[in-house]
Scaffold this active site. Sequence first.
Site, PDB file in Angstrom:
ATOM      1  CE1 TYR A  41      -2.485  -2.465 -18.830  1.00  0.00           C
ATOM      2  CE2 TYR A  41      -1.839  -4.695 -18.274  1.00  0.00           C
ATOM      3  CZ  TYR A  41      -2.473  -3.515 -17.942  1.00  0.00           C
ATOM      4  OH  TYR A  41      -3.089  -3.402 -16.720  1.00  0.00           O
ATOM      5  CB  SER A 100      -0.772   0.517  -7.644  1.00  0.00           C
ATOM      6  OG  SER A 100       0.248   1.451  -7.355  1.00  0.00           O
ATOM      7  N   PRO A 101       0.247  -2.404  -5.540  1.00  0.00           N
ATOM      8  CG  PRO A 101       1.299  -4.478  -5.460  1.00  0.00           C
ATOM      9  CD  PRO A 101       0.567  -3.567  -6.395  1.00  0.00           C
ATOM     10  CG  LEU A 102       5.236  -2.458  -3.882  1.00  0.00           C
ATOM     11  CD1 LEU A 102       6.687  -2.683  -4.266  1.00  0.00           C
ATOM     12  CD2 LEU A 102       4.974  -2.930  -2.469  1.00  0.00           C
ATOM     13  N   GLY A 120       5.914   2.353  -6.019  1.00  0.00           N
ATOM     14  CA  GLY A 120       7.257   2.308  -5.444  1.00  0.00           C
ATOM     15  C   GLY A 120       7.384   3.067  -4.132  1.00  0.00           C
ATOM     16  CG  LEU A 121       5.042   6.460  -1.281  1.00  0.00           C
ATOM     17  CD1 LEU A 121       6.018   7.600  -1.557  1.00  0.00           C
ATOM     18  CD2 LEU A 121       3.625   7.004  -1.126  1.00  0.00           C
ATOM     19  CG  LEU A 122       3.628   1.726   0.357  1.00  0.00           C
ATOM     20  CD1 LEU A 122       2.319   0.972   0.162  1.00  0.00           C
ATOM     21  CD2 LEU A 122       3.759   2.210   1.802  1.00  0.00           C
TER      22      LEU A 122
END
Length: 322
Positions: free
Chosen positions: A53, A210-212, A215-217
């Site tokens: 990172y 990537s829980p979203l 950003g889609l969710l």
Amino acid sequence: MKYTHLGRAGLQVSRLCLGTMNFGPKTPEDQAHGIMDSARESGINFFDTANVYGWENKGLTEEIIGRWFARGGGRRESTVLATKLYGSMGPGPNQTFLSALNIRQALDASLKRLQTDYIDLYQFHHIDRNTPWDEIWQAMETAVAQGKIIYNGSSNFAGWNIAQAQESARRRNFAGLISEQSIYNLVNRSVELEVIPAAQEYGLGLIPWSPLQGGLLGGILKSQEDGGRRAEGRVQELLAKHREQIQAYEDLAAELEIEPGILALAWLLHQPAVSAPIVGPRVMGQLDDALAALEVELDDGALRKLDEIFPGHQPAPEDYAW
């Protein structure tokens, strides 16, 4: 804050894990320190990073965390620190993957950047198909004996990779893995086929990234209607593919009076295999939104509607055979 055991281990972690991938490339160091302070104050004790990172400046994120630890005040002692190795950290042929040599060198380099004597959870960022598990576990046994690491975890493993790793560790009377870090969200539920069954069988806690779904969710359609930033790249492609589902999802979120991003996190927190979703805030407000998901209780009706919008998987082989 709510806490849970990470898999079968006695280690207790907060139900949210602070992801640090944005620290350095997108979030300046002073703001990153502020986010970590706020996360700590809210009870988040689980921080995740990786040696790569910083991307163009690999190692930068670990350095930022290390300087935060160096400020003292119990910051290191109160943090369950997770980092990862696998990706290339230099031009040499042994500065990548999971050879015993790279494990030794990468671990020592991470400890130096993080300004700590030990790492709580040392994770394999990807499966290394060319290094035998006996070599990997021998290197990890040495690191544990030296007091440099306490637990091991995997990331982006297939179900059979988890089984292979754990059976090899069992033969050596070694604990092996206690966690698996995989992509998992309402849109991408592939891990339900084999990764989650394997993790549950071997006592690994699941740490979704990537829980979203990028950003889609997170309420993307409503944001566009309000004149916000439009989707780009991979997210734009996914939106085109899933637009009807995303519209139905945002309509359901409005009906439930829950912000879409909070709803997506809350759904993950209701999944039995999940220990702690990774939230990677760029700014403080995104951390506040993530914390709100801890207070959301979804009833069977809401969970059923989410499954109707985003159908999941049965464990293999029943998902596709009798």
